[in-house]
Enzyme design. Structure first.
Site, short mmCIF file in Angstrom:
data_model
loop_
_atom_site.label_atom_id
_atom_site.label_comp_id
_atom_site.label_asym_id
_atom_site.label_seq_id
_atom_site.Cartn_x
_atom_site.Cartn_y
_atom_site.Cartn_z
N GLY A 84 0.81 -1.12 0.13
CA GLY A 84 -0.15 -0.09 0.07
C GLY A 84 0.75 1.33 -0.07
O GLY A 84 0.26 2.16 -0.50
N GLU A 90 3.34 -9.40 -2.22
CA GLU A 90 2.27 -9.81 -1.87
C GLU A 90 2.36 -11.61 -1.96
O GLU A 90 1.72 -12.25 -1.20
CB GLU A 90 1.07 -9.33 -2.60
CG GLU A 90 0.77 -8.18 -2.26
CD GLU A 90 1.59 -6.86 -2.46
OE1 GLU A 90 1.28 -5.61 -2.11
OE2 GLU A 90 2.50 -7.21 -3.32
#
Length: 357
Positions: free
Chosen positions: A118, A141
């Protein structure tokens, strides 16, 4: 003052600049839903404020610009909590990412220290992205059973050759020079010059302020690896990529294969498919729509909860992926990540007009 009294985002005007400071240094400035909304509100306020000519975004503390989203909240949702709350967080976060990319005033992101997940979304879509000698940028991720989001597959798909595929599948990080090479940043400024740069941004146009402080970045590592990276990652499947990496004769390629093989098999296959699809989707908004489908689907998979448990909660670094091998990941498993959401679609991309005959 207690921890709960501390503002998670500091918003103020310094001369001609609107300054946003991500202010959770103990959590490496990881984003909460409230922080996303606060940033969005500041951008709305400043868009029509003639006194604010530039927006500057930094992270508090010396360790990180922003280490990602609130992953513990995602774990709660993936293990029986309220998935709707996380989906709403993603909706607002991805809308903010698109807003930053289209913002009509210079948006200067000072990407010093750790920049992950993010954090990439609230920096690398900006019009001016600054890295320093302490910068480490990653979309990690796949290592937690997830797929790069916040426009990460858009950015990585645009990287030269197969550099973005390499970073996404290995969940690897890059420093300043390699971030510049991959198109994740624009300028290098030594970390000890940042206070003076921020002072100048409050008084000068962005170009003039940068001219005083930008330098050439120290050499990176990716250029020397381009030959085998481009050759190996151009393969059509993850299995073929691993075969090419292991057969290349390059020790670093073998290490990359080991890192990919340690990640979630389902997430790795979905990540490769997402990157390949992103190249053909067009604008950022269309890719964010795809990423929202993927993220919502990932929330229902066992690997996301297990990956966060192993890497963040228990920290045993020994996730038990399901399925456990690439060969067990059926095409239907990957297709599920891209399934339409109906009324729950993010809907950032404008519908294509009907063709007229």
């Amino acid at each position: 003052m207690t921890g709960n009294d501390i503002e998670e985002v500091l918003v103020q005007r310094e001369g001609r600049a609107g300054l946003i400071v991500l202010n959770r240094p103990a959590a490496l400035n990881a984003l909460t839903h409230g922080m996303v909304r606060r940033i969005a509100d500041a951008l709305d306020t400043w868009e029509d404020d003639e006194k604010v000519e530039t927006v500057v975004v930094t992270g508090a503390g010396d360790r990180a610009f922003c280490a990602g989203g609130d992953i513990v909240a995602i774990h709660r949702a993936a293990t029986g909590g309220d998935p709707g709350a996380v989906e709403e967080f993603w909706r607002d976060e991805y809308r903010l990412n698109a807003r930053i990319a289209r913002y009509p005033k210079p948006y200067v992101a000072v990407m010093s220290g750790i920049v992950m997940g993010g954090g990439v979304g609230v920096s690398a879509h900006g019009s001016v992205r600054i890295v320093t000698g302490t910068t480490r940028i990653a979309m990690p991720e796949a290592g937690i059973g997830f797929v790069p989001d916040v426009g990460g597959t858009y950015l990585l798909a645009l990287a030269p050759g197969e550099l973005g595929t390499h970073l996404a599948l290995t969940a690897g990080s890059v420093g300043a020079a390699d971030a510049l090479r991959c198109g994740l940043a624009d300028h290098f400024v030594p970390a000890d010059r940042l206070p003076a740069l921020l002072d100048d941004l409050a008084e000068l146009p962005v170009h003039d302020a940068l001219e005083r402080h930008v330098e050439a970045a120290p050499p990176g590592r990716l250029d020397a690896r381009r030959r085998w990276i481009d050759a190996c990652y151009a393969a059509g499947t993850v299995e073929e990529i691993l075969d090419r990496l292991r057969d290349s004769g390059e020790p670093e390629a073998e290490q990359a294969a080991d890192r990919i093989a340690a990640n979630s098999p389902s997430a790795v296959k979905a990540t490769l498919a997402a990157l390949r699809r992103a190249r053909a989707l067009g604008p950022l908004e269309a890719v964010l729509d795809q990423e929202y489908r993927i993220s919502c689907a990932a929330l229902a998979t066992p690997d996301l909860a297990e990956g966060i448990r192993a890497q963040v909660i228990d920290k045993d670094r020994a996730p038990k992926w399901r399925p456990a091998t690439l060969g067990e990941v059926e095409p239907t498993v990957v297709a599920r990540y891209f399934a339409p959401l109906g009324e729950r679609e993010l809907g950032l991309a404008a519908p294509r007009p009907l063709e007229r005959w």
